[in-house]
Design a protein around this motif. Structure first.
Motif, PDB file in Angstrom:
ATOM      1  N   SER A   5       0.824  -1.198   0.000  1.00  0.00           N
ATOM      2  CA  SER A   5       0.000   0.000   0.000  1.00  0.00           C
ATOM      3  C   SER A   5       0.861   1.252   0.000  1.00  0.00           C
ATOM      4  O   SER A   5       0.580   2.222  -0.683  1.00  0.00           O
ATOM      5  CB  SER A   5      -0.926   0.004   1.221  1.00  0.00           C
ATOM      6  OG  SER A   5      -0.157  -0.095   2.394  1.00  0.00           O
ATOM      7  N   ARG A  61      -2.632   0.700   9.583  1.00  0.00           N
ATOM      8  CA  ARG A  61      -3.004   1.927   8.901  1.00  0.00           C
ATOM      9  C   ARG A  61      -4.514   2.017   8.788  1.00  0.00           C
ATOM     10  O   ARG A  61      -5.204   1.011   8.640  1.00  0.00           O
ATOM     11  CB  ARG A  61      -2.381   1.974   7.510  1.00  0.00           C
ATOM     12  CG  ARG A  61      -2.598   3.322   6.825  1.00  0.00           C
ATOM     13  CD  ARG A  61      -1.787   3.450   5.568  1.00  0.00           C
ATOM     14  NE  ARG A  61      -2.244   2.538   4.531  1.00  0.00           N
ATOM     15  CZ  ARG A  61      -1.949   2.691   3.241  1.00  0.00           C
ATOM     16  NH1 ARG A  61      -1.173   3.679   2.860  1.00  0.00           N
ATOM     17  NH2 ARG A  61      -2.398   1.835   2.357  1.00  0.00           N
ATOM     18  N   ILE A  63      -7.592   4.409   6.833  1.00  0.00           N
ATOM     19  CA  ILE A  63      -7.911   5.408   5.817  1.00  0.00           C
ATOM     20  C   ILE A  63      -9.201   6.098   6.248  1.00  0.00           C
ATOM     21  O   ILE A  63     -10.255   5.462   6.343  1.00  0.00           O
ATOM     22  CB  ILE A  63      -8.073   4.760   4.434  1.00  0.00           C
ATOM     23  CG1 ILE A  63      -6.767   4.059   4.034  1.00  0.00           C
ATOM     24  CG2 ILE A  63      -8.457   5.797   3.394  1.00  0.00           C
ATOM     25  CD1 ILE A  63      -6.891   3.219   2.781  1.00  0.00           C
ATOM     26  N   VAL A 191      -9.855   5.764  -2.791  1.00  0.00           N
ATOM     27  CA  VAL A 191      -9.511   4.751  -1.792  1.00  0.00           C
ATOM     28  C   VAL A 191      -8.720   3.625  -2.446  1.00  0.00           C
ATOM     29  O   VAL A 191      -7.740   3.112  -1.876  1.00  0.00           O
ATOM     30  CB  VAL A 191     -10.780   4.205  -1.109  1.00  0.00           C
ATOM     31  CG1 VAL A 191     -10.424   3.062  -0.158  1.00  0.00           C
ATOM     32  CG2 VAL A 191     -11.495   5.310  -0.339  1.00  0.00           C
ATOM     33  N   ILE A 195      -5.189   1.834  -0.876  1.00  0.00           N
ATOM     34  CA  ILE A 195      -5.542   0.792   0.085  1.00  0.00           C
ATOM     35  C   ILE A 195      -4.731  -0.482  -0.130  1.00  0.00           C
ATOM     36  O   ILE A 195      -4.436  -0.886  -1.258  1.00  0.00           O
ATOM     37  CB  ILE A 195      -7.053   0.481   0.029  1.00  0.00           C
ATOM     38  CG1 ILE A 195      -7.452  -0.430   1.196  1.00  0.00           C
ATOM     39  CG2 ILE A 195      -7.431  -0.150  -1.305  1.00  0.00           C
ATOM     40  CD1 ILE A 195      -8.951  -0.658   1.302  1.00  0.00           C
ATOM     41  N   SER A 196      -4.359  -1.096   0.965  1.00  0.00           N
ATOM     42  CA  SER A 196      -3.894  -2.473   0.980  1.00  0.00           C
ATOM     43  C   SER A 196      -5.010  -3.260   1.644  1.00  0.00           C
ATOM     44  O   SER A 196      -5.141  -3.254   2.877  1.00  0.00           O
ATOM     45  CB  SER A 196      -2.596  -2.608   1.778  1.00  0.00           C
ATOM     46  OG  SER A 196      -2.189  -3.964   1.843  1.00  0.00           O
ATOM     47  N   PRO A 197      -5.875  -3.915   0.873  1.00  0.00           N
ATOM     48  CA  PRO A 197      -7.166  -4.389   1.397  1.00  0.00           C
ATOM     49  C   PRO A 197      -7.069  -5.435   2.498  1.00  0.00           C
ATOM     50  O   PRO A 197      -7.969  -5.539   3.313  1.00  0.00           O
ATOM     51  CB  PRO A 197      -7.854  -4.974   0.152  1.00  0.00           C
ATOM     52  CG  PRO A 197      -6.746  -5.267  -0.799  1.00  0.00           C
ATOM     53  CD  PRO A 197      -5.698  -4.234  -0.555  1.00  0.00           C
ATOM     54  N   ASP A 200      -5.396  -2.756   5.698  1.00  0.00           N
ATOM     55  CA  ASP A 200      -5.892  -1.436   6.096  1.00  0.00           C
ATOM     56  C   ASP A 200      -7.335  -1.469   6.566  1.00  0.00           C
ATOM     57  O   ASP A 200      -8.143  -2.282   6.108  1.00  0.00           O
ATOM     58  CB  ASP A 200      -5.791  -0.455   4.919  1.00  0.00           C
ATOM     59  CG  ASP A 200      -4.354  -0.229   4.475  1.00  0.00           C
ATOM     60  OD1 ASP A 200      -3.444  -0.571   5.253  1.00  0.00           O
ATOM     61  OD2 ASP A 200      -4.151   0.282   3.366  1.00  0.00           O
ATOM     62  N   VAL A 202     -10.765   1.035   6.808  1.00  0.00           N
ATOM     63  CA  VAL A 202     -11.352   2.210   6.165  1.00  0.00           C
ATOM     64  C   VAL A 202     -12.506   2.700   7.042  1.00  0.00           C
ATOM     65  O   VAL A 202     -13.374   1.913   7.429  1.00  0.00           O
ATOM     66  CB  VAL A 202     -11.868   1.888   4.751  1.00  0.00           C
ATOM     67  CG1 VAL A 202     -12.452   3.135   4.100  1.00  0.00           C
ATOM     68  CG2 VAL A 202     -10.754   1.312   3.885  1.00  0.00           C
ATOM     69  N   LEU A 216     -16.791  -0.049  -2.392  1.00  0.00           N
ATOM     70  CA  LEU A 216     -15.584  -0.659  -1.839  1.00  0.00           C
ATOM     71  C   LEU A 216     -15.749  -2.156  -1.630  1.00  0.00           C
ATOM     72  O   LEU A 216     -14.836  -2.938  -1.908  1.00  0.00           O
ATOM     73  CB  LEU A 216     -15.221   0.021  -0.510  1.00  0.00           C
ATOM     74  CG  LEU A 216     -14.855   1.510  -0.603  1.00  0.00           C
ATOM     75  CD1 LEU A 216     -14.544   2.069   0.778  1.00  0.00           C
ATOM     76  CD2 LEU A 216     -13.677   1.714  -1.539  1.00  0.00           C
ATOM     77  N   VAL A 223     -12.833  -6.111   2.614  1.00  0.00           N
ATOM     78  CA  VAL A 223     -12.374  -4.814   3.098  1.00  0.00           C
ATOM     79  C   VAL A 223     -12.881  -4.593   4.521  1.00  0.00           C
ATOM     80  O   VAL A 223     -14.011  -4.941   4.868  1.00  0.00           O
ATOM     81  CB  VAL A 223     -12.855  -3.680   2.162  1.00  0.00           C
ATOM     82  CG1 VAL A 223     -14.359  -3.569   2.146  1.00  0.00           C
ATOM     83  CG2 VAL A 223     -12.220  -2.352   2.554  1.00  0.00           C
TER      84      VAL A 223
END
Length: 861
Positions: A5, A61, A63, A191, A195-197, A200, A202, A216, A223
């Motif tokens: 990501s 992380r 978002i 996004v 994103i690193s699904p 991360d 959200v 998403l 996700v």
């Protein structure tokens, strides 16, 4: 090593902006599971992703996605945009609740319009310096999205304003809805860029982005997605007027965690899901969860807090101290009532002014001694209603001041120009009481800010001439229609529409004893200081982590078109039944048992016609006529109905009332279970059910030989559910000493003998075959609801036991993709019929294999 990501962010920072096209993404975009995947636009290159293994690179992380970035921007003398953090932004303040090692990336719009030629440079600088990714919205689309759909449709409706005429919010405009979708799609693309699904989280904020979860979830089935609504959520009677009501509900349900400020807002959302989507919810260990296609969508009730340390830093500014001293002298020997509101129709400013007018009329002694300072912040929206509020407010203030004012005294001071934050803080410090009379507001943090400011500090105490060691005091009069009201147990709650009650509350706040003011302040300060914005953010993220904990353990399918897209999350061993596979197993086996449910399996649920079709009768006849087969149709219906419906099926076994009555074939008599033979309990249960039927419009009683069923399918969902809980408790109390079980089902409450379930038929079949030395090598068990799970449990439990052949083929199949003890599923009743028809041509005529028939059906029981 750089995470996948973060490498995208480095690309952005280096100026490789055109690498954002889907063809050049660093993440796989190929669906790895079956399902119908679709886009809301014409782009067919983006597919739902379902990786079977988590990423090996762990990256802490989150978002944060909001309508606006927490960034202030302005152009310098050279015309270049410069940026700084917006310390008043909630999205920035919530970082205080994050772990220090957690990276935060922001996605949102800028308040300043950016020319196309500047966009790449601005995006690079924002990412490098602030870790912000701007979403650029074309001005004409943004106007339709924000000032159109958000402010003309969603915002008024969520505040209980129906568009009864064009001046009240405006009629629904499909072009505004399309703009709303387009902007949400742009946000989804942003996004996707960062994103690193697998790693991360959200967190999406507020009603501006309500369909973003669907976009998403479509692209990443797993996700980790949370959504928080900062506005009220209206009752179902109001919300159901929205033409796109179902689309928004289903979009929100694509989140893992949905947050609301109060229980009322959450309750309204759950009621809408129940009434419009037919979904039920349950509370388990303090957490409310909605079951949605195998996924549990958690509901979080968590009022937001304020950034207390920021307020305290403003209190310590010399400018604040100077302003407090100025206001002290301005309002010398006067008590200040303070209102701080946006200039819009829901803040109830005019109601507050009318209450002040009445207070001065009823209490002449307060004239000259009490002042209402009304700070009116600029409205966030625009339109005719804002102008009307401004005109009404100014006219009312003018009338009150002319009626009760005198030289040196103005009873109402209206401040309708922008104030510096420290100036507003100063008004908090000197105010004896804070008034909030909004007729509808999502949260409203003004009372929280007031409480913290009234705590003051040594310098301000000195300025005001207060003893630093003395206990602090404050008073709050708040509307019962705002989100912070339930949290402020020491506030005087009022109905803002009741002018008399508001005036009385204002008077009480002025005359109450000093000790009581101190007690109320202490209670409020303790709550506000401990439930700040950091606590709110930390609690939400912890719940989001828990809600997403089982993602990796489930298989996911993306199904549905457009905004009807949803993800089905099921056990990895649960898969669709292949007709070719079962037909192959059917052909190579000799001792076969087929157990089929009727309602919901052989006939569509809710169908007007419930009698079996000719096609169904013919298929069952073909299967049951094969000497290698033992075929049973198992139903909750009574034996008389089943006898009439299936009279032409000579070799078909029937089980009525969930297995209490069993008939091996048409030439035999009905047998009864030996578990229970007395039904005196009906004389107790039926009058109780009749009582609830009389008081619940749309409910009915179904009387069977062995059971009683109270059905509320056509009653009001909420009232019916409430009555069902009461009825269940009532029946359990009066039937404590009777050998019966009281259970709830799909919009019903059923009383039946203990131990009677569809699993009895499967158990007796296996036991009899084993006693006769004939082991089954093929079992097909098909059902659609909870009552069929008993069959599945018996069949699956016998897999490694002595009742089956060591090489037995077992097919426990449910209808629809949902959590089940069955290992297979088919999508609907049509596929069940097709599957059974696929087996029928493979049957053997009786005269061809009569000598090889192991056990005639009539000898099973």
């Amino acid at each position: 090593m750089v995470s996948r990501s973060y490498s995208n962010l480095l690309d952005l920072a280096s100026g490789n902006f055109h690498s954002f096209s889907r063809e050049k993404k660093r993440f796989p975009r190929v669906a790895t599971v079956t399902g119908v995947l679709s886009e809301l636009d014409d782009d067919t290159n983006s597919n739902s992703v379902c990786s079977d293994a988590p990423s090996s690179v762990a990256q802490d992380r989150i978002i944060i996605v909001g309508n606006q970035l927490p960034i202030k921007s302005h152009r310098n003398s050279a015309g270049k945009l410069t940026f700084s953090w917006d310390n008043d932004s909630l999205l920035l303040q919530l970082k205080d609740g994050m772990r220090e090692d957690m990276e935060v990336v922001y996605i949102g719009c800028l308040k300043e319009q950016v020319d196309a030629a500047e966009q790449d440079d601005v995006a690079q600088r924002l990412l490098e310096n602030f870790k912000c990714v701007p979403a650029y919205i074309p001005p004409e689309i943004f106007t339709k999205y924000y000032h159109g759909f958000c402010k003309q449709h969603l915002w008024p409706l969520f505040h209980y304003m129906l568009p009864l005429n064009p001046d009240l919010g405006g009629r629904f405009d499909r072009s505004l809805w399309q703009a709303y979708l387009s902007v949400n799609k742009i946000f989804a693309d942003k996004v996707m860029e960062v994103i690193s699904p697998d790693d991360d989280f959200v967190w999406v904020h507020d009603y501006h982005l309500m369909v973003l979860p669907t976009f998403l979830r479509k692209r990443f089935n797993r996700v980790k997605l949370g959504f928080f609504l900062h506005s009220p959520f209206p009752s179902s009677e109001i919300y159901r007027t929205l033409p796109v009501r179902n689309e928004l509900l289903r979009a929100l349900l694509n989140a893992d965690l949905i947050g609301f400020h109060t229980f009322d807002y959450a309750r309204h959302f759950l009621s809408c899901c129940s009434r419009m989507l037919g979904l039920s919810y349950q509370s388990k260990r303090g957490t409310i969860g909605l079951e949605y296609y195998g996924r549990t969508v958690s509901i979080k009730i968590l009022p937001v807090g304020i950034h207390t340390s920021q307020l305290q830093s403003i209190l310590n500014l010399p400018e604040t101290q100077t302003k407090v001293a100025e206001l002290r002298d301005q309002f010398l020997d006067q008590k200040v009532l303070l209102g701080v509101d946006d200039m819009d129709i829901f803040k109830g400013i005019s109601l507050k002014l009318l209450a002040m007018e009445q207070l001065l009329q009823q209490h002449p002694e307060k004239r000259g001694r009490v002042v209402l300072v009304q700070i009116a912040n600029p409205a966030r929206g625009r339109g005719k209603d804002v102008q009307e509020v401004q005109s009404e407010t100014q006219a009312t203030v003018k009338r009150i001041n002319e009626m009760f004012g005198r030289p040196g005294y103005q009873p109402v001071v209206l401040i309708d120009k922008p104030l510096q934050f420290y100036e507003r803080i100063a008004y908090y410090v000197i105010a004896e009481c804070c008034l909030v009379t909004a007729v509808r507001d999502g949260m409203n943090l003004i009372p929280y800010e007031y409480i913290i400011c009234r705590q003051a500090n040594p310098k301000l105490n000195q300025t005001l001439g207060l003893d630093p060691s003395a206990a602090k005091k404050s008073m709050l009069v708040v509307s019962e229609f705002i989100g912070c009201s339930p949290s402020l147990s020491g506030a005087i709650r009022v109905n803002p529409w009741n002018i008399d009650a508001v005036a009385e509350a204002m008077d009480y706040a002025l005359i109450v004893s000093e000790a009581e003011k101190q007690m109320r302040h202490e209670k409020h300060h303790k709550y506000v200081s401990t439930h700040d914005v950091a606590y709110w953010a930390r609690s939400f993220i912890q719940d989001l982590e828990r809600a997403c904990a089982d993602h990796v353990r489930k298989r996911c399918w993306g199904i549905g078109f457009g905004l009807g897209f949803r993800v089905v999350a099921l056990d990895p061993s649960f898969k669709k039944l292949s007709i070719e596979h079962i037909v192959s197993a059917y052909k190579r086996t000799k001792n076969r048992a087929i157990l089929v449910d009727y309602d919901g399996t052989m006939v569509q649920p809710g169908s007007i016609r419930t009698t079996p079709s000719f096609q169904t009768i013919d298929t069952l006849n073909k299967l049951s006529s094969d000497p290698k087969n033992i075929v049973y149709l198992i139903s909750g219906k009574d034996r008389k109905t089943l006898t009439e419906w299936f009279s032409s099926c000579d070799d078909l076994g029937l089980a009525a009332e969930h297995g209490y009555f069993i008939r091996p074939n048409d030439g035999t008599e009905w047998e009864t279970s030996s578990l229970v033979s007395a039904f005196e309990w009906k004389q107790i249960a039926e009058p109780v059910m009749r009582l609830y039927t009389e008081t619940t419009d749309g409910s009915t009683i179904e009387t069977k030989e062995t059971a009683l069923v109270w059905n509320y399918q056509f009653a009001d969902p909420d009232f019916g559910s409430c009555q069902a809980k009461e009825l269940m408790e009532h029946l359990e109390s009066v039937l404590t000493n009777d050998p019966v079980s009281v259970k709830t089902g799909q919009q019903l409450v059923e009383v039946k003998p203990q131990g009677v379930n569809k699993g009895l038929v499967a158990e007796r079949l296996l036991t009899t075959m084993q006693e006769q030395g004939k082991l089954l090598d093929f079992i097909l068990c098909v059902g659609d609801d909870r009552s069929d799970e008993d069959m599945f449990e018996v069949i699956m439990g016998a897999k490694d036991g002595p009742a089956l052949s060591p090489v037995a083929e077992i097919f426990a199949c449910t209808v629809g993709q949902k959590p089940s003890k069955a290992k297979y599923y088919l999508d609907d009743t049509a596929e069940i019929i097709r599957m059974l028809e696929g087996l029928a041509p493979s049957t053997t005529a009786p005269d061809q294999t009569a000598s090889t028939a192991d056990v005639p059906t009539k000898d099973i029981f």
